[in-house]
Design a protein around this motif. Structure first.
Motif, PDB file in Angstrom:
ATOM      1  N   HIS A 190       0.441  15.661   0.661  1.00 36.63           N
ATOM      2  CA  HIS A 190       1.074  15.500  -0.658  1.00 36.63           C
ATOM      3  C   HIS A 190       0.115  14.952  -1.716  1.00 36.63           C
ATOM      4  CE1 HIS A 190       5.235  16.358   0.685  1.00 36.63           C
ATOM      5  NE2 HIS A 190       4.838  15.824   1.843  1.00 36.63           N
ATOM      6  N   LYS A 191      -1.176  14.844  -1.335  1.00 34.34           N
ATOM      7  CA  LYS A 191      -2.220  14.372  -2.262  1.00 34.34           C
ATOM      8  C   LYS A 191      -1.878  13.002  -2.845  1.00 34.34           C
ATOM      9  CE  LYS A 191      -3.675  19.069  -3.351  1.00 34.34           C
ATOM     10  NZ  LYS A 191      -3.886  20.111  -4.370  1.00 34.34           N
ATOM     11  N   LEU A 192      -1.454  12.097  -1.951  1.00 36.53           N
ATOM     12  CA  LEU A 192      -1.139  10.737  -2.371  1.00 36.53           C
ATOM     13  C   LEU A 192      -2.410   9.905  -2.407  1.00 36.53           C
ATOM     14  CD1 LEU A 192       2.047  10.146  -0.166  1.00 36.53           C
ATOM     15  CD2 LEU A 192       1.961  10.859  -2.569  1.00 36.53           C
ATOM     16  N   GLU A 193      -2.381   8.851  -3.188  1.00 39.03           N
ATOM     17  CA  GLU A 193      -3.544   7.956  -3.276  1.00 39.03           C
ATOM     18  C   GLU A 193      -3.710   7.173  -1.963  1.00 39.03           C
ATOM     19  OE1 GLU A 193      -5.225   4.115  -5.843  1.00 39.03           O
ATOM     20  OE2 GLU A 193      -3.315   5.067  -6.404  1.00 39.03           O
ATOM     21  N   LEU A 194      -4.960   6.959  -1.572  1.00 42.67           N
ATOM     22  CA  LEU A 194      -5.264   6.156  -0.388  1.00 42.67           C
ATOM     23  C   LEU A 194      -5.617   4.753  -0.871  1.00 42.67           C
ATOM     24  CD1 LEU A 194      -7.510   8.776   1.444  1.00 42.67           C
ATOM     25  CD2 LEU A 194      -5.154   8.187   1.999  1.00 42.67           C
ATOM     26  N   LEU A 195      -4.631   3.877  -0.900  1.00 42.42           N
ATOM     27  CA  LEU A 195      -4.831   2.520  -1.427  1.00 42.42           C
ATOM     28  C   LEU A 195      -5.007   1.542  -0.277  1.00 42.42           C
ATOM     29  CD1 LEU A 195      -4.896   0.664  -3.947  1.00 42.42           C
ATOM     30  CD2 LEU A 195      -2.424   0.302  -3.575  1.00 42.42           C
ATOM     31  N   ASN A 196      -6.207   1.017  -0.150  1.00 38.85           N
ATOM     32  CA  ASN A 196      -6.506   0.052   0.902  1.00 38.85           C
ATOM     33  C   ASN A 196      -6.131  -1.350   0.423  1.00 38.85           C
ATOM     34  OD1 ASN A 196      -7.544  -1.280   3.127  1.00 38.85           O
ATOM     35  ND2 ASN A 196      -9.625  -1.310   2.323  1.00 38.85           N
ATOM     36  N   ILE A 197      -5.324  -2.062   1.199  1.00 37.47           N
ATOM     37  CA  ILE A 197      -4.883  -3.400   0.766  1.00 37.47           C
ATOM     38  C   ILE A 197      -5.456  -4.503   1.659  1.00 37.47           C
ATOM     39  CG2 ILE A 197      -2.737  -2.505  -0.224  1.00 37.47           C
ATOM     40  CD1 ILE A 197      -1.359  -3.806   2.337  1.00 37.47           C
ATOM     41  N   LEU A 198      -6.378  -4.161   2.549  1.00 38.76           N
ATOM     42  CA  LEU A 198      -6.926  -5.143   3.482  1.00 38.76           C
ATOM     43  C   LEU A 198      -8.444  -5.237   3.371  1.00 38.76           C
ATOM     44  CD1 LEU A 198      -4.902  -4.332   6.737  1.00 38.76           C
ATOM     45  CD2 LEU A 198      -4.539  -6.268   5.202  1.00 38.76           C
ATOM     46  N   THR A 199      -8.948  -6.418   3.723  1.00 34.34           N
ATOM     47  CA  THR A 199     -10.387  -6.611   3.836  1.00 34.34           C
ATOM     48  C   THR A 199     -10.811  -6.242   5.257  1.00 34.34           C
ATOM     49  OG1 THR A 199     -10.127  -8.903   4.524  1.00 34.34           O
ATOM     50  CG2 THR A 199     -10.353  -8.489   2.153  1.00 34.34           C
ATOM     51  N   LYS A 200     -12.116  -6.288   5.535  1.00 34.28           N
ATOM     52  CA  LYS A 200     -12.616  -5.927   6.862  1.00 34.28           C
ATOM     53  C   LYS A 200     -12.150  -6.882   7.951  1.00 34.28           C
ATOM     54  CE  LYS A 200     -16.670  -3.414   5.229  1.00 34.28           C
ATOM     55  NZ  LYS A 200     -18.166  -3.342   5.186  1.00 34.28           N
ATOM     56  N   ASP A 201     -11.806  -8.114   7.553  1.00 39.00           N
ATOM     57  CA  ASP A 201     -11.304  -9.067   8.555  1.00 39.00           C
ATOM     58  C   ASP A 201      -9.789  -9.198   8.496  1.00 39.00           C
ATOM     59  OD1 ASP A 201     -11.316 -10.305   6.115  1.00 39.00           O
ATOM     60  OD2 ASP A 201     -12.302 -12.150   6.780  1.00 39.00           O
ATOM     61  N   ALA A 202      -9.124  -8.165   7.970  1.00 38.96           N
ATOM     62  CA  ALA A 202      -7.659  -8.048   7.979  1.00 38.96           C
ATOM     63  C   ALA A 202      -6.962  -9.112   7.150  1.00 38.96           C
ATOM     64  CB  ALA A 202      -7.127  -8.047   9.409  1.00 38.96           C
ATOM     65  N   LYS A 203      -7.534  -9.413   6.014  1.00 39.57           N
ATOM     66  CA  LYS A 203      -6.850 -10.254   5.023  1.00 39.57           C
ATOM     67  C   LYS A 203      -6.453  -9.364   3.853  1.00 39.57           C
ATOM     68  CE  LYS A 203      -8.975 -14.736   5.993  1.00 39.57           C
ATOM     69  NZ  LYS A 203     -10.005 -14.566   6.980  1.00 39.57           N
ATOM     70  N   LEU A 204      -5.384  -9.749   3.139  1.00 38.36           N
ATOM     71  CA  LEU A 204      -4.940  -8.950   2.003  1.00 38.36           C
ATOM     72  C   LEU A 204      -5.923  -9.093   0.838  1.00 38.36           C
ATOM     73  CD1 LEU A 204      -2.393  -8.985   3.818  1.00 38.36           C
ATOM     74  CD2 LEU A 204      -1.046  -8.873   1.725  1.00 38.36           C
ATOM     75  N   ASN A 205      -6.225  -7.947   0.215  1.00 39.41           N
ATOM     76  CA  ASN A 205      -7.278  -7.945  -0.804  1.00 39.41           C
ATOM     77  C   ASN A 205      -6.715  -7.958  -2.223  1.00 39.41           C
ATOM     78  OD1 ASN A 205      -6.438  -5.330  -1.385  1.00 39.41           O
ATOM     79  ND2 ASN A 205      -8.120  -4.343  -0.278  1.00 39.41           N
ATOM     80  N   GLU A 206      -7.579  -7.609  -3.190  1.00 43.41           N
ATOM     81  CA  GLU A 206      -7.227  -7.672  -4.615  1.00 43.41           C
ATOM     82  C   GLU A 206      -6.204  -6.626  -5.035  1.00 43.41           C
ATOM     83  OE1 GLU A 206     -10.542  -4.746  -4.084  1.00 43.41           O
ATOM     84  OE2 GLU A 206     -10.092  -6.758  -3.322  1.00 43.41           O
ATOM     85  N   GLY A 265       0.807  -1.219   0.000  1.00 48.02           N
ATOM     86  CA  GLY A 265       0.000   0.000   0.000  1.00 48.02           C
ATOM     87  C   GLY A 265       0.836   1.262   0.000  1.00 48.02           C
ATOM     88  N   ASP A 266       2.168   1.120  -0.120  1.00 47.20           N
ATOM     89  CA  ASP A 266       3.053   2.294  -0.115  1.00 47.20           C
ATOM     90  C   ASP A 266       2.737   3.219  -1.295  1.00 47.20           C
ATOM     91  OD1 ASP A 266       4.279   1.193   2.046  1.00 47.20           O
ATOM     92  OD2 ASP A 266       6.158   0.672   1.036  1.00 47.20           O
ATOM     93  N   GLN A 267       2.786   4.520  -1.001  1.00 48.52           N
ATOM     94  CA  GLN A 267       2.556   5.521  -2.042  1.00 48.52           C
ATOM     95  C   GLN A 267       3.725   6.466  -2.204  1.00 48.52           C
ATOM     96  OE1 GLN A 267      -0.324   5.534  -4.109  1.00 48.52           O
ATOM     97  NE2 GLN A 267      -0.345   3.529  -3.105  1.00 48.52           N
ATOM     98  N   ALA A 268       4.692   6.414  -1.267  1.00 44.32           N
ATOM     99  CA  ALA A 268       5.872   7.284  -1.354  1.00 44.32           C
ATOM    100  C   ALA A 268       6.886   6.838  -0.316  1.00 44.32           C
ATOM    101  CB  ALA A 268       5.483   8.742  -1.133  1.00 44.32           C
ATOM    102  N   ILE A 269       8.112   7.369  -0.477  1.00 40.12           N
ATOM    103  CA  ILE A 269       9.131   7.277   0.568  1.00 40.12           C
ATOM    104  C   ILE A 269       9.494   8.706   0.929  1.00 40.12           C
ATOM    105  CG2 ILE A 269      11.505   6.629   1.105  1.00 40.12           C
ATOM    106  CD1 ILE A 269      11.130   4.234  -0.796  1.00 40.12           C
ATOM    107  N   ALA A 270       9.454   9.014   2.234  1.00 41.89           N
ATOM    108  CA  ALA A 270       9.702  10.385   2.689  1.00 41.89           C
ATOM    109  C   ALA A 270      11.099  10.518   3.275  1.00 41.89           C
ATOM    110  CB  ALA A 270       8.659  10.800   3.721  1.00 41.89           C
ATOM    111  N   ILE A 271      11.739  11.629   2.966  1.00 44.73           N
ATOM    112  CA  ILE A 271      13.058  11.982   3.508  1.00 44.73           C
ATOM    113  C   ILE A 271      12.995  13.432   3.963  1.00 44.73           C
ATOM    114  CG2 ILE A 271      15.489  12.389   2.927  1.00 44.73           C
ATOM    115  CD1 ILE A 271      15.261  10.023   0.946  1.00 44.73           C
ATOM    116  N   HIS A 272      13.565  13.698   5.118  1.00 47.26           N
ATOM    117  CA  HIS A 272      13.558  15.074   5.626  1.00 47.26           C
ATOM    118  C   HIS A 272      14.349  15.962   4.668  1.00 47.26           C
ATOM    119  CE1 HIS A 272      14.055  18.504   8.305  1.00 47.26           C
ATOM    120  NE2 HIS A 272      13.154  17.950   9.126  1.00 47.26           N
TER     121      HIS A 272
END
Length: 805
Positions: free
Chosen positions: A289-305, A225-232
């Motif tokens: 940073h207006k990154l996408e909110l990508l959900n990778i889990l189901t409601k019972d905490a399993k990895l989704n599509e 579900g990563d959308q970026a890597i941040a560095i100070h």
């Protein structure tokens, strides 16, 4: 008067007798038509699914002391009781009950589940209220309410609709605390964070132009579900990577490397993976940073599509193990470190909380908080202890939107309906919603409301709001609210915000924040530690009065440690009061309380006038402390008078008048008897709010017929009486002499109870003091002659002679 008390207190018999007597009468009911000044209290509603614990004892007994005091001070007291529907906990218990009966809850419709839950509530829901009775507390039980009863449900729908129409309630897609077991959002209060042994995983992300950037994470399964890597931006070591792209391991997806202050150069590797849909801090970075909110889990905490096919359907923790294996094979797992990590658990579900992206209903708490901050800054609500003001303000000034929807079937269903096109219609019921929808086919929102939403209305909904009832007019705002500091944010603050919105008025004038009950080592009670204490077991062992006395031993706002030796102090007090009463009655056998010859206080013996003056001082101090809700110091005042002045001094000072009546004149004994009769009544009255069972028993045996009152607890609380203020300056001479006698006893190694044959006094001594000194010094006589030991503060010398054994 010949009144006999049993040798020992049959405490459980007394408790049963008087609790049944109180329950069968209506002593504690308020009277909305009374001309008395009102005093109102709201009981923090215990969970309908709960059982009694020591926290209930602390909260309810300390409040009862206040309620009894106000009632006996001629106030029209309303103490409003009730229970909370406790949404998630009750649902769990009902589902467990169904499973025990071989019924799978998931096979039942919502209507069937609710029918079963209401039956369960009727069968088990009154247990906590029945248990509260054993504390001897005095709410108006006939007004008991439930947060899902018809009246309160009407209040909930009414305020929801008003807030919705005012734009204060809205729907939004945000990150929430998610319980995968119950499949619902939960409040911060329902999240318990535990420090546990965990691991930090260091992973290399491949940079598109060549090379790697190393990140550290405790949750490698979320990398999909990563959308970026941040560095100070000021990270000298890594800032050259900002603007480049990196590939998410185990995928062909590239993400940007961005500049953000969130990435602390001193922590981890200095580079932070940003997973906006699965971490609260990352969510804020993602929004910025207006990154996408990508959900990778189901409601019972399993990895989704949204993850590679290999991992789809895996439980999050199984996926973690597999991701680490695959990263190691790929050569991108740099290292693994053991580390202690804070792990958030669902308090009710018992599983690890997942930050989860869902669409929920919210309240604009920040807007509501403005007025809630103002009224506290203006001093309209008094905090006891005062420093809790800072706790409240610090949280209110950083308040976030309040997530009020829950994915549960038990609770107040959200009063919003949808047509087939998804249009919303908010109304107090389906009939009104249908009108708004112009008779379109509509379906109600399936979510229920956060329990704190309905309990936040408690101060006014229980008084009949939105109807303008006589009770609402007379008893609102309430005068006194007691709770633990652990729920000041979740209940106290919500009541203030909701009351100011609905009523344009504060919910309570005083917020008393008592401490927490802990074990003898200062630890919180918990099932895992096995250190819990059942108050019913304490009562069985020591009695209710002893438990109540122990509760009164907690100074304002401090935690109370459970210690059996401290509870025994209450037993010692009740025994002492019982035995002192027996001693008094023994000396009143020839005293006719109805027809005795009265002796005005000014004409009584010095020691009688002195003790009544001390009683006045005690009453003034007790009332001053009780008016500040300082039950600890009020009880300390009474203890001082009863133990130190009445028992240790006064009863000793008058003994010689009973033993040698003729020596002191015709009124010597009667003066002491009248004073004893009055003192015992006032002592019983003072203690009545703390230890109501034994005081009711003593009152019923000694004073009830004379005063013609049904119960001690509806009589007037002891008051200062001007006639008790007489000239007792000479008494200080006797007190100073007796202090010197005690010193001489110590010097001569004589015990405090050893009889003396004489006390020799050199100097002038008023004859009024002879009896006090003879009794107080435990001597056969006072003689005058030469003596060697000077008496402090007096122009006197004394000597003592021990009696030969």
């Amino acid at each position: 008067m010949k009144i006999e008390l049993s040798k020992n207190i049959e405490k459980h018999e007394l408790e049963t007798k008087w609790q049944n007597f109180w329950d069968s009468n209506k002593f504690w009911e308020n009277d909305v038509n009374s001309s008395k000044v009102s005093f109102s209290i709201m009981m923090p509603p215990p969970n309908v699914s709960g059982i009694l614990h020591l926290g209930h004892a602390l909260d309810n007994i300390s409040t009862d002391i206040v309620a009894r005091y106000k009632r006996m001070s001629n106030y029209d007291v309303l103490w409003q009781p009730g229970t909370d529907h406790a949404a998630i906990l009750t649902q769990i218990l009902v589902e467990k009950d169904l499973s025990k009966n071989d019924i799978n809850p998931s096979n039942l419709s919502k209507e069937e589940l609710l029918n079963y839950a209401w039956k369960w509530k009727e069968e088990y829901g009154g247990k906590i209220i029945n248990q509260l009775h054993v504390f001897g507390i005095t709410p108006n039980w006939s007004r008991e309410r439930f947060t899902m009863d018809e009246g309160l449900s009407k209040s909930v729908n009414e305020i929801f609709v008003r807030m919705y129409n005012d734009g204060l309630i809205y729907k939004d897609t945000c990150l929430v605390n998610w319980c995968p077991k119950q499949k619902t959002a939960v409040s911060d209060l329902e999240v318990i964070t535990q420090e546990e042994k965990g691991k930090f995983y260091y992973i290399n992300y491949e940079i598109k132009d060549g090379g790697f950037v190393e990140v550290a994470t405790t949750r490698p399964e979320t990398l999909f579900g990563d959308q970026a890597i941040a560095i100070h931006p000021e990270n000298a070591k890594l800032k050259h990577l900002i603007g480049k792209t990196a590939k998410i391991p185990l995928t062909e997806i590239y993400i940007p490397i961005i500049a953000d202050e969130h990435a602390d150069p001193e922590k981890g590797t200095g580079a932070v993976k940003i997973t906006p849909a699965h971490d609260f801090d990352d969510y804020e970075v993602g929004k910025k940073h207006k990154l996408e909110l990508l959900n990778i889990l189901t409601k019972d905490a399993k990895l989704n599509e949204n993850v590679p096919e290999k991992y789809q359907g895996m439980d999050r923790f199984d996926a973690r193990k597999q991701v680490i294996i695959d990263l190691e094979e790929l050569g991108q797992l740099v290292k693994v470190e053991d580390k202690t990590i804070p792990i958030p658990y669902s308090e009710r579900g018992g599983c690890v909380i997942e930050p989860y992206l869902t669409t929920q209903w919210y309240v604009n708490a920040k807007l509501l908080a403005k007025k809630a901050i103002e009224v506290v800054e203006q001093g309209k609500i008094k905090f006891i202890p005062e420093h809790r003001y800072n706790l409240y303000m610090s949280w209110m000034k950083e308040i976030r939107p309040w997530t009020i929807s829950r994915q549960l079937w038990w609770g107040h269903q959200i009063p919003v309906w949808y047509d087939e096109d998804g249009n919303q219609y908010c109304a107090i019921n389906e009939k009104e919603a249908t009108k708004l929808a112009k008779n379109k086919k509509i379906v109600q929102d399936n979510d229920t409301l956060d329990t704190w939403f309905s309990s936040g209305l408690w101060c006014f909904s229980t008084l009949g709001w939105p109807e303008q009832t006589p009770e609402l007019k007379k008893y609102y705002p309430t005068d006194y609210m007691s709770m633990g500091p652990d729920i000041i944010f979740f209940w106290g603050a919500r009541m203030i915000m909701m009351s100011l919105y609905a009523m344009n008025e504060i919910p309570f004038k005083t917020l008393y924040l008592h401490g927490l009950v802990r074990d003898n080592k200062g630890q919180k009670f918990s099932k895992s530690k096995g250190n819990g204490v059942d108050p019913l077991d304490v009562i069985k062992k020591f009695g209710v009065d002893a438990l109540r006395y122990w509760v009164s031993c907690a100074p304002i706002g401090t935690d109370l440690r459970y210690n059996e030796e401290e509870v025994k102090r209450g037993t010692k007090l009740t025994n002492k009061l019982w035995n002192a009463s027996k001693f008094v009655l023994m000396n009143l056998e020839d005293f006719d309380q109805k027809n005795h010859k009265n002796i005005e206080i000014k004409d009584r013996f010095l020691e009688d006038r002195w003790v009544l003056s001390e009683l006045n001082k005690t009453i003034v101090s007790v009332r001053k402390n009780m008016d500040k809700y300082d039950t600890f110091n009020a009880r300390e005042d009474i203890d001082h008078f009863f133990y130190d002045i009445f028992c240790d001094q006064y009863l000793e000072y008058i003994k010689d008048r009973f033993w040698n009546e003729a020596k002191y004149g015709e009124n010597a004994k009667l003066s002491a008897q009248i004073t004893l009769f009055e003192l015992l009544r006032e002592i019983i009255g003072l203690y009545s709010i703390f230890i109501p069972f034994i005081t009711e028993e003593l009152y019923s045996k000694i004073y009830k017929d004379l005063e013609k009152q049904q119960t001690l607890h509806l009589t007037n609380y002891p008051e200062f009486k001007q006639e008790r203020e007489t000239d007792i300056s000479k008494m200080q001479v006797a007190l100073d002499i007796l202090k010197t006698v005690r010193k001489l006893r110590t010097d001569k190694k004589l015990g405090a109870t050893a009889k003396l044959s004489s006390v020799t006094i050199e100097g002038d001594l008023d004859k009024d003091l002879h009896g006090v000194i003879i009794s107080g010094a435990r001597t056969d006589e006072v003689i005058f002659g030469s003596a060697s030991e000077p008496v402090e503060n007096q122009n006197l010398k004394i000597d003592i002679v021990a009696k030969e054994v």
